[in-house]
Design a protein around this motif. Structure first.
Motif, PDB file in Angstrom:
ATOM      1  N   PHE A  83       0.902  -1.089  -0.002  1.00 24.40           N
ATOM      2  CA  PHE A  83      -0.114   0.138   0.176  1.00 24.40           C
ATOM      3  C   PHE A  83       0.783   1.191  -0.002  1.00 24.40           C
ATOM      4  N   SER A  84       2.205   1.088  -0.076  1.00 21.26           N
ATOM      5  CA  SER A  84       2.999   2.145   0.259  1.00 21.26           C
ATOM      6  C   SER A  84       3.059   3.069  -1.101  1.00 21.26           C
ATOM      7  N   ILE A  85       3.203   4.545  -0.897  1.00 15.92           N
ATOM      8  CA  ILE A  85       3.272   5.531  -2.190  1.00 15.92           C
ATOM      9  C   ILE A  85       4.462   4.990  -2.839  1.00 15.92           C
ATOM     10  N   HIS A  89       1.991  -0.999  -5.301  1.00 17.37           N
ATOM     11  CA  HIS A  89       0.611  -0.574  -5.034  1.00 17.37           C
ATOM     12  C   HIS A  89      -0.560  -2.076  -5.511  1.00 17.37           C
ATOM     13  N   LYS A 120      -0.158   5.691   5.303  1.00 12.25           N
ATOM     14  CA  LYS A 120      -1.233   6.501   4.881  1.00 12.25           C
ATOM     15  C   LYS A 120      -1.968   6.183   3.418  1.00 12.25           C
ATOM     16  N   GLY A 121      -0.847   5.272   2.548  1.00  5.48           N
ATOM     17  CA  GLY A 121      -1.317   4.760   1.242  1.00  5.48           C
ATOM     18  C   GLY A 121      -2.253   3.922   1.290  1.00  5.48           C
ATOM     19  N   THR A 123      -5.022   4.274   2.511  1.00  6.03           N
ATOM     20  CA  THR A 123      -6.404   5.142   2.522  1.00  6.03           C
ATOM     21  C   THR A 123      -6.543   5.910   1.241  1.00  6.03           C
ATOM     22  N   ARG A 124      -5.663   5.620   0.212  1.00  7.70           N
ATOM     23  CA  ARG A 124      -5.779   6.106  -0.726  1.00  7.70           C
ATOM     24  C   ARG A 124      -7.014   5.558  -1.766  1.00  7.70           C
ATOM     25  N   ALA A 125      -7.435   6.650  -2.657  1.00  5.25           N
ATOM     26  CA  ALA A 125      -8.713   6.306  -3.519  1.00  5.25           C
ATOM     27  C   ALA A 125      -8.686   4.803  -4.276  1.00  5.25           C
ATOM     28  N   ALA A 126      -7.179   4.514  -4.833  1.00  2.00           N
ATOM     29  CA  ALA A 126      -7.229   3.252  -5.337  1.00  2.00           C
ATOM     30  C   ALA A 126      -7.318   2.065  -4.610  1.00  2.00           C
ATOM     31  N   ALA A 128      -9.611   1.970  -2.005  1.00  2.00           N
ATOM     32  CA  ALA A 128     -10.783   2.314  -1.111  1.00  2.00           C
ATOM     33  C   ALA A 128     -11.598   1.119  -0.871  1.00  2.00           C
ATOM     34  N   TYR A 131      -9.742  -1.335   1.406  1.00  2.00           N
ATOM     35  CA  TYR A 131      -9.422  -0.618   2.837  1.00  2.00           C
ATOM     36  C   TYR A 131     -10.613  -0.884   3.718  1.00  2.00           C
TER      37      TYR A 131
END
Length: 404
Positions: A83-85, A89, A120-121, A123-126, A128, A131
């Motif tokens: 999930f990391s920026i 991904h 934090k990644g 919670t990214r929209a991709a 959603a 999560y």
């Protein structure tokens, strides 16, 4: 209070839980170097880790039958790379996704509470839907993924269960509270945004909210450019107010309301008493060794002295953004030493890191700041203790004595 630590890394979250009063029955981590760090400190008798039962290996192969059901806390930070920026991904398609394993262990151990930390990644929209899928799995751990069932099909089944409300008060369910927080708001000298997912077993009837922030940027600006106490504390003259901050500082100066938070802690606050790593005096400090080769270029700049550090990341020379570099007072840059990085992550000075600079920086980049972990774990411990006291009082009222 009994606890278990998963994906422990170098022990940041586990140490914070220990400081909050939890006793780890098992600390599980697969990475040899991180385990070596814990082992070396345990061998030295470092108090916070001296009694840890460390297991090097995969959490999925650990003998969980050796841990009693109903422990007070399960804590851990599943690998963040899915999930990391800075990762690929891949989320549920990534073999390193350890959320399913975490849910499985919760289902087996039935802890009173859990603390799960991630980037934090997540919670990214991709991500959603995935999560939300994670949160529902944690809420209903007794509704596991079926064989040959796609994750989105399982997600739909969990959604139906959630909206029906049928399982509340029946079986193993958790009240789950996810929160995105900035570590700087809790006294950590680093702008590190992370997701904390905290759950309490539903049968305990506990009401909980994430601890209130104790520090703020406005309080730092007030200390720097309104009262000047920040510069006075460091024996420096107040510099001119940066133009981009002039309006904000003016509002702070004109406000009649007192500051209800403490100033963000800065890099200077964290490391000002450490000697320059390029001097002989640095040799007396463990893990405080100069690492050459730092350079700045567009998009790759370090952390300024008078703000919290950028988010330390699990890398060394190749970290994008220069997060593992410090901007010196003369405008030049150098890498943070391991000890400085440990200060930024609020590890105690007595805790020593094992391995090369690049390896220890990876451990530190993956760690949970100890101070933030202690803050969260203490709030969880308080609620568990109050719930236990309430339960005892009810037993006394009902039977006139405590029933074993």
């Amino acid at each position: 209070m009994r606890s278990v630590e998963l994906f422990a890394g170098a022990g940041g979250l586990a140490m914070g839980c220990e400081m909050a009063g939890f006793e780890h029955l098992a600390v599980v981590e697969w990475d040899k170097w991180a385990c070596d760090t814990v082992r070396e400190n345990r061998k030295r008798g470092y108090p916070l880790v001296a009694d840890w039962t460390l297991h090097e290996g995969d959490v999925r192969t650990f003998d969980w039958s050796s841990i009693p059901e109903g422990i007070d806390l399960l804590a851990g930070g599943p690998p963040c790379q899915p999930f990391s920026i800075g990762g690929k991904h891949q989320a549920y398609d990534d073999s390193r996704d350890m959320f399913p394993a975490t849910v499985d262990i919760i289902r087996r151990l039935k802890p009173k509470a859990f603390i799960v930390e991630n980037v934090k990644g997540l919670t990214r929209a991709a991500f959603a839907n995935y999560y939300q899928y994670i949160l529902l799995q944690l809420e209903f751990p007794e509704l596991p993924h079926r064989k040959d069932e796609a994750w989105d099909e399982h997600f739909m089944r969990l959604q139906a269960e959630h909206t029906s409300g049928k399982r509340k008060g029946r079986g193993l369910t958790y009240n789950v509270v996810p929160t995105l927080v900035n570590a700087a708001d809790y006294g950590v000298p680093q702008k590190r945004e992370r997701v904390f997912i905290v759950g309490f077993r539903d049968d305990l009837g506990i009401e909980w909210s994430f601890p209130k922030a104790t520090h703020s940027y406005d309080a730092l600006l007030h200390s720097q450019y309104v009262t000047g106490k920040y510069w006075e504390r460091h024996g420096m003259e107040m510099p001119p107010i940066p133009q981009k901050l002039a309006s904000r500082v003016r509002k702070l100066r004109d406000s009649i309301l007192p500051m209800d938070t403490q100033p963000w802690r800065t890099v200077r606050d964290a490391i000002c008493d450490l000697p320059d790593p390029e001097t002989k005096a640095a040799l007396a400090i463990s893990n405080h060794v100069f690492q050459g080769g730092a350079r700045s270029y567009p998009g790759h700049t370090g952390s300024p002295y008078d703000l919290p550090a950028k988010t330390l990341k699990a890398g060394d020379h190749g970290v994008p953004g220069g997060e593992n570099m410090l901007v010196k007072d003369d405008g030049g840059v150098r890498y943070f030493t391991v000890r400085e990085s440990a200060r930024v992550q609020t590890f105690p000075d007595g805790f020593k890191f094992h391995g090369s600079w690049s390896e220890t920086m990876r451990q530190l980049g993956n760690a949970v700041p100890v101070l933030l972990a202690q803050c969260v774990a203490s709030s969880v411990a308080e609620k568990l203790i109050l719930a236990e006291m309430d339960s005892v009082q009810k037993e006394i009222k009902k039977h006139g004595k405590i029933v074993a």
